[in-house]
Scaffold this motif. Structure first.
Motif, short mmCIF file in Angstrom:
data_model
loop_
_atom_site.label_atom_id
_atom_site.label_comp_id
_atom_site.label_asym_id
_atom_site.label_seq_id
_atom_site.Cartn_x
_atom_site.Cartn_y
_atom_site.Cartn_z
N VAL A 130 0.76 -1.24 0.01
CA VAL A 130 -0.06 -0.05 0.16
C VAL A 130 0.99 1.03 0.01
O VAL A 130 1.89 1.38 0.59
CB VAL A 130 -1.00 -0.11 1.30
N VAL A 131 0.60 2.23 -0.83
CA VAL A 131 1.26 3.42 -0.88
C VAL A 131 0.50 4.38 -0.23
O VAL A 131 -0.78 4.82 -0.41
CB VAL A 131 1.48 3.87 -2.28
N SER A 132 0.95 4.97 0.77
CA SER A 132 0.18 5.75 1.85
C SER A 132 0.66 7.24 2.48
O SER A 132 1.82 7.25 2.33
CB SER A 132 -0.28 5.02 3.07
N THR A 133 -0.10 8.28 2.76
CA THR A 133 0.45 9.29 3.34
C THR A 133 0.42 8.85 4.95
O THR A 133 0.22 7.72 5.27
CB THR A 133 -0.85 10.38 3.36
N ASN A 134 0.74 9.81 5.85
CA ASN A 134 0.78 9.38 7.06
C ASN A 134 -0.69 8.94 7.87
O ASN A 134 -0.73 8.63 9.10
CB ASN A 134 1.35 10.58 8.00
#
Length: 536
Positions: A130-134
């Motif tokens: 998964v590519v995520s922000t904080n």
């Protein structure tokens, strides 16, 4: 409340000053209980500084491809929503088809149902990456992962440890930090011990911020009418804020008790930002994608902006200020957009000042006027500038807190004598100090604003401002004032050891400079810092 005693329980693994912080938050004494029952697994940390011809995104993409192709489970933390969407799109284009359903983007702005489904799939192993922000940094169980990739230092040791802790919980894991090309990341890759061996930062809280207090008091008055007895909860500014809300027609008084004029005021208060005004992002066929606060709308969804949502690319075709609606058209383009911002600062009140030899340093209240003046089109991966487009959008005016200091005449004269561009030197120094600011205060680079002026109208002298990017201020610039010497030393360490000749993104360039990084003079900035350090 309601005749019952309420017990508050605060929990955190990354607060170095819990007694001070929670006492200030609750306005009551707290009892601290410390324990570490977690089982320690072996963790390998890898710090990567991309070579000059490769960008942070290029390096991150290569690492993520290898994670997915080799069947590892991982998470990649990006520093922005746009970063999440871009890396996800790059992965979709670069990975073989059989891997594309094994990855997903994650950020605020997606529907609750979409986020929960991604969390479930990651926890069960249906997706590998998964590519995520904080947004996935803490508070959500996403199972046991092998690798945490951190694309750009998150600004604080606390956030770094939270993001790193997503991998290797029940078995050995890896954390890979891919450094961005800015002063903060430049320092971190050269001093990894500063985040692996030092204690986490002290949390900053301004419990008298007027912007926050207005919202808290308004919402609280809907639960229980506000009286003078609530001063021990809301602090010494209660009467002042209540009177202002009453004058604004937001509160009304009934026999010494204050209640809201409108029902359910919490509907108009966001827990995520200061701005109460939101814009709706709507596709041409009428579908609502998400909402943005007004300033993020101007900087990320202005006319002509490329906006990404769940891997799809849109172009903003119109922004209606009256209805607060932004229209987007689905379109694929070979570039992304970066807004350009300029600011001006007026001094309202000096709260504190000190002098180090002849260096005058101030902390106080200022009025900031910011405006998005245009945007750049930049090519994917290479970041090459393809063009600039001017914009005419409303100004944002707010009062906040700021640190500022005056450059003595002797330093200016020495720069002129050596043939340096003094204006370019203080401009470069402003960019540099904003870049390293998170080393002394828990903040993100976007939390801080700055301005340099060769002759500021309020001081009539060369002045550099570093201010909180939020109305009322929340304590960042105060930390800068209190730790001014450390701020200058961090800046000097980065710029003096940067191998570039005339400046680069790793030291004095800013990606959002409204003056297009002109003028900048690295040699002048180094000289100014050396002469300041000689008297500190």
């Amino acid at each position: 409340f309601y005749g019952r005693k309420v017990n508050f329980i605060f929990s955190s693994a990354t607060v170095s000053n819990p007694d001070e912080f929670f006492h200030k938050l609750l306005r009551e004494n707290v009892e601290i209980i410390t324990a570490n029952e977690s089982e320690k697994q072996k963790k390998t940390y890898i710090f990567i500084k991309p070579v000059e011809e490769r960008s942070t995104y290029t390096e991150t993409l290569w690492i993520l491809e290898e994670i997915v192709k080799n069947g590892f489970r991982g998470i990649c933390f990006m520093r922005s929503r746009k970063g999440v969407e871009l890396i996800y799109r790059y992965l979709l284009n670069s990975l073989p088809e059989e891997y594309r359903n094994k990855i997903a983007p994650y950020r605020s702005g997606y529907s609750k149902e979409t986020r929960r489904e991604i969390e479930r799939k990651l926890s069960t192993g249906e997706i590998l990456l998964v590519v995520s922000t904080n947004a996935l940094e803490l508070g959500i169980d996403i199972g046991d992962l092998d690798v945490a990739v951190i694309s750009g230092y998150p600004g604080t040791i606390s956030s770094f440890l939270q993001e790193s802790g997503r991998a290797g919980r029940r078995k050995p894991g890896y954390t890979i930090l891919v450094a961005e090309k800015d002063p903060l990341n430049e320092y971190i890759v050269k001093h990894p011990e500063d985040i692996l061996e030092k204690p986490v930062e002290r949390l900053v809280i301004d419990d008298e911020n007027e912007t926050i207090l207005r919202k808290h008091i308004l919402c609280a008055s809907f639960e229980i009418p506000i009286t003078e007895k609530d001063r021990n909860v809301f602090g010494p500014r209660l009467d002042e804020i209540v009177n202002k809300l009453k004058e604004d027609g937001r509160l009304k008084e009934i026999r010494g008790r204050f209640i809201p004029v409108e029902s359910m005021p919490h509907r108009f208060v966001s827990l995520r930002n200061f701005d109460e005004d939101e814009f709706s992002l709507i596709t041409e066929d009428g579908n609502l994608l998400e909402t943005l606060d007004s300033w993020r709308a101007f900087s990320e969804a202005h006319p002509g902006a490329v906006y990404y949502h769940e891997g799809e690319s849109f172009i903003v075709t119109n922004i209606d200020l009256s209805t607060r609606e932004i229209t987007l058209k689905h379109m694929e383009v070979p570039y992304y957009t970066q807004s350009l911002e300029i600011s001006s600062v007026n001094i309202k009140n000096v709260c504190e000042e000190k002098t180090e030899h002849d260096i005058k340093i101030f902390f106080g209240e200022v009025e900031v006027t910011s405006r998005i003046i245009g945007y750049q089109k930049r090519q994917h991966f290479t970041n090459n500038l393809l063009g600039e487009v001017p914009l005419s959008l409303p100004e944002r005016v707010f009062e906040t807190q700021s640190l500022w200091f005056i450059i003595p005449e002797r330093i200016k004269e020495e720069n002129v004598k050596k043939g340096f561009d003094f204006h370019g030197g203080i401009h470069a120094l402003e960019h540099l100090l904003i870049g390293v600011f998170p080393l002394i205060a828990i903040s993100d680079r976007k939390d801080i604003g700055g301005l340099s002026h060769p002759i500021h109208p309020d001081t009539m002298k060369p002045t550099i401002f570093i201010y909180d990017g939020y109305p009322g201020g929340i304590g960042f610039s105060k930390k800068g004032y209190e730790n001014f010497s450390s701020l200058i030393k961090y800046g000097y360490e980065v710029v003096s050891k940067c191998p570039c000749k005339d400046g680069c993104p790793s030291c004095i360039y800013s990606p959002k400079c409204g003056n297009r990084n002109k003028p900048l003079d690295k040699k002048s900035a180094i000289l100014i810092l050396e002469m300041i350090l000689s008297v500190l």
